[in-house]
Design an enzyme around this catalytic site. Structure first.
Site, PDB file in Angstrom:
ATOM      1  N   ASP A  71       0.851  -1.190   0.000  1.00 14.89           N
ATOM      2  CA  ASP A  71       0.000   0.000   0.000  1.00 14.89           C
ATOM      3  C   ASP A  71       0.885   1.237   0.000  1.00 14.89           C
ATOM      4  O   ASP A  71       2.107   1.133   0.176  1.00 14.89           O
ATOM      5  CB  ASP A  71      -0.928   0.002   1.226  1.00 14.89           C
ATOM      6  CG  ASP A  71      -0.172  -0.295   2.495  1.00 14.89           C
ATOM      7  OD1 ASP A  71       0.943   0.241   2.676  1.00 14.89           O
ATOM      8  OD2 ASP A  71      -0.678  -1.077   3.327  1.00 14.89           O
ATOM      9  N   ASP A  73       1.644   5.334   1.210  1.00 11.81           N
ATOM     10  CA  ASP A  73       1.416   6.466   2.110  1.00 11.81           C
ATOM     11  C   ASP A  73       1.970   7.697   1.417  1.00 11.81           C
ATOM     12  O   ASP A  73       3.030   7.646   0.789  1.00 11.81           O
ATOM     13  CB  ASP A  73       2.177   6.250   3.422  1.00 11.81           C
ATOM     14  CG  ASP A  73       1.728   4.970   4.122  1.00 11.81           C
ATOM     15  OD1 ASP A  73       0.606   4.931   4.609  1.00 11.81           O
ATOM     16  OD2 ASP A  73       2.521   4.002   4.150  1.00 11.81           O
ATOM     17  N   ASP A 151       9.840   6.251  12.500  1.00  8.68           N
ATOM     18  CA  ASP A 151      10.540   5.325  13.398  1.00  8.68           C
ATOM     19  C   ASP A 151      11.962   4.977  12.928  1.00  8.68           C
ATOM     20  O   ASP A 151      12.940   5.319  13.589  1.00  8.68           O
ATOM     21  CB  ASP A 151       9.687   4.067  13.677  1.00  8.68           C
ATOM     22  CG  ASP A 151       9.064   3.434  12.433  1.00  8.68           C
ATOM     23  OD1 ASP A 151       9.392   3.879  11.312  1.00  8.68           O
ATOM     24  OD2 ASP A 151       8.263   2.492  12.579  1.00  8.68           O
TER      25      ASP A 151
END
Ligand code: ATP
Ligand code: MG
Length: 458
Positions: A71, A73, A151
Site C-alpha cells: 500500500d 502512504d 521510526d
C-alpha cells in the site's frame, strides 16, 4: 573572521535545519511509473494545488529493496481538511493521528500531513501518558520534522514522483545498503513514546531481512513490558500485520528472540517448548507464508487455532483427568485457553468463532465408521478442519494414515466411500455411551476421546 561568523548567524545560515540528501533517479532507479496509479494521482493533484507531496514510508523502502509495496502512504504540507477538499472520494480518519484516506477504485492511499517535532505537552496538541506514551499527536510541522518523527531511517525516505528524486534526511538509503534497521533518535525514548515500535522492529527485520541495529535492539528486552499499556486493538493490528506479512515464521522467531512474545502471545513459549508443538506452529506459519506469497487469502482464525492448539490439548487432558467427559472437557479447555490469551491480548470474536469450530471438529476426524464421516464432510467449515488435521499429521501428533484416509474419502465416489468405512464398533464407543448423561444430546454431550490418545489407533 568574527564579522563573517556573525554575518552568517544573522543571515540564518547557522540555524538552517538539516538538509536532506537529494538522490536523483540515476542513483536509485525508481521510475514514477513503478508507483501505483492512485499514489501518483494523489501526489500530482496536491502538487498541482501548490502543496508539496511525496510518497513516503514502507512503499519507498520496499521499492528500493526490489519488492512490490502493499500500500502507499503520501506525506504533504496540506492539512487533512485541505486534502479532503481536493478528493471527492476521501475521508478523514484517526484520533491519535488524523489522516485522510483517498480512494481510487479499490485502492486506498493514506495521506498524512507533516507532523511537528515539539516535546510532549498538552497545550500544543500532543498528549502523553505516565510512561511517555503519546496518546494524541496532531501537531503539524515541516517535512524535516516529519522525517524525524518517523521510526526507522529506512522508513523516512520521501519520493517525489514529479522529479523522481528521493529526499533522505536520516541516511536511510545508506542504512538500506548496509542492511541496518536503525532507529531515528534515541531508541529508548522512541520506544517509550510508542512501544509498538518494538513490534515493528521485529516485523520489519523479518520482512526486509535487515538486521536490527545494536543500539535499537539493546533496550527492547527491558522495555518489552511497556506493551502492556498499549490498547489491545493496536497490538492486534500489529500482530496481524506480522502474521500476514508473508514472513510470519521469521517474524515470530524475531519476537521470541527479542522477548516480545509475552505481551502478544503469552502461551506461545509453552507451546513451543515441546517438539510436537514447535512442529505444528512451524508447519502452520510456513503454510501461511506460502499462501501469502502466492497471493492466496489466509485465515487469521486458522493461524491462531494452530498457535494455541497444543495448549488446548494439554488443558483438555487436565479437564478429563478431573472427571469431565471428553467433549465437554474439550470445550472447557478451549474456553480456558482463550481466557488465558485474553488476559494479555483478546482475540477478536470473529476469529475465536473460527478457532472453536476448527478445534471442536478435530475429534470428529477420528470416527471413520457409520454416518459420522458423511456428516462431518457436510460441515460448512470442513475444509478448514481438514487442513488443520493435516497440520497435526505433519507435526507427528496424529498418524498420517488418518489424514490420507480423509483425503481419499473426500474424493471417492459413493460406492468407494462405503467400502472405506472402518468396520466394527470403534474402540471406546460403548464406554462413552455409558458415560453420556441422560437426555443430553447437544454437541457437548457427544463424548469423544482426545485426539492425543486416539490419534494412532482408529
Ligand atoms: P507496511 O509495509 O506494513 O505498510 P510501513 O512502514 O509502510 O510498513 P505503515 O504502518 O504503513 O508501515 O506506516 C507508514 C509509515 O509511517 C512508516 O514507514 C513510518 O515512516 C511511519 N510510522 C508508522 N508507524 C510508526 C510509529 N509507530 N512510529 C513512528 N513512525 C511510524
Ligand atoms: Mg505502509
Amino acid at each position: 573572521m568574527i564579522t563573517r561568523f556573525l554575518g552568517r548567524v544573522f543571515s540564518g545560515q547557522l540555524f538552517k535545519p538539516p538538509q536532506p540528501k537529494i538522490i536523483p533517479f540515476g542513483r536509485h532507479g525508481i521510475a514514477r511509473d513503478s508507483i501505483s496509479a492512485c499514489a501518483l494521482r494523489v501526489t500530482q493533484t496536491l502538487q498541482h494545488h501548490e502543496f508539496s507531496a511525496f510518497v513516503v514510508g514502507g512503499a519507498v523502502r520496499d521499492l528500493l529493496l526490489g519488492g512490490r509495496p502493499k500500500d502507499y502512504d503520501v506525506a504533504t504540507d496540506a492539512t487533512p481538511e485541505e486534502v479532503r477538499a481536493l478528493f471527492r472520494r476521501s475521508r478523514v480518519i484517526g484520533r491519535r493521528f488524523r489522516i485522510v484516506h483517498v480512494m481510487c477504485g479499490p485502492e486506498i492511499v493514506e495521506v498524512s500531513t507533516f507532523r511537528g517535532a515539539n516535546p510532549a505537552d498538552e497545550s500544543d496538541g500532543r498528549v502523553a501518558d505516565e510512561h511517555g506514551r503519546i496518546l494524541r499527536d496532531n501537531v503539524f510541522g515541516t517535512q524535516e520534522q516529519d522525517a524525524t518523527r518517523r521510526d526507522f531511517s529506512i522508513n523516512a525516505l520521501f519520493y517525489d514522483p514529479a522529479t523522481q528524486e528521493i529526499w533522505d534526511y536520516h541516511d536511510g538509503v545508506a542504512d538500506l545498503r548496509r542492511r541496518r534497521l536503525r532507529m531515528i533518535g534515541e531508541p529508548e525514548a522512541r520506544y517509550r513514546e510508542d512501544p509498538v515500535r518494538m513490534l515493528r522492529a521485529a516485523r520489519l527485520a523479518a520482512s526486509t531481512g535487515l538486521e536490527i541495529d545494536p543500539r535499537a535492539r539493546k533496550p527492547i528486552r527491558r522495555l518489552a513490558p511497556l506493551l502492556a499499556n498499549v490498547p489491545a486493538a493496536r497490538l492486534m493490528d500489529e500482530l496481524l500485520k506480522l502474521l500476514l506479512s508473508g514472513h510470519a515464521a521469521d517474524g515470530i522467531a524475531h519476537l521470541r528472540r527479542e522477548g516480545l512474545q509475552h505481551g502478544v502471545l503469552p502461551l506461545l513459549d509453552r507451546v513451543m517448548s515441546e517438539r510436537a508443538g514447535e512442529r505444528l506452529v512451524a508447519a502452520a506459519l510456513k503454510a501461511t507464508d506460502q499462501r501469502v506469497l502466492a497471493g492466496k487469502p489466509v485465515s487469521p482464525g486458522f493461524l491462531f487455532a494452530s498457535l494455541l492448539w497444543r495448549e488446548v490439548l494439554a488443558a483438555w487432558k487436565r479437564f478429563e483427568e478431573k472427571g469431565e467427559p471428553a467433549v465437554p472437557a474439550l470445550y472447557s479447555a478451549m474456553d480456558h485457553v482463550l481466557k488465558r490469551q485474553a488476559e494479555k491480548l483478546p482475540i477478536h470474536n470473529r476469529f475465536t468463532a473460527d478457532m472453536k469450530e476448527i478445534w471442536a471438529m478435530q475429534p470428529r476426524f477420528l470416527h471413520r465408521s457409520g454416518k459420522r464421516p458423511y456428516r462431518l464432510l457436510q460441515h460448512p467449515r470442513f475444509r478448514a478442519g481438514y487442513d488443520f488435521l493435516l497440520l497435526r499429521c505433519e507435526s507427528g501428533e496424529v498418524e498420517s494414515a488418518i489424514g490420507e484416509w480423509w483425503e481419499r474419502f473426500q474424493n471417492a465416489g459413493e460406492a468407494a466411500r462405503s467400502q472405506m468405512l472402518v468396520q466394527g464398533a470403534e474402540p471406546g464407543r460403548r464406554r462413552r455411551r455409558r458415560r453420556r448423561p441422560r437426555g443430553r444430546n447437544d454437541e457437548r454431550g457427544k463424548s469423544e476421546k482426545p485426539a492425543s490418545t486416539r490419534g494412532t489407533n482408529s
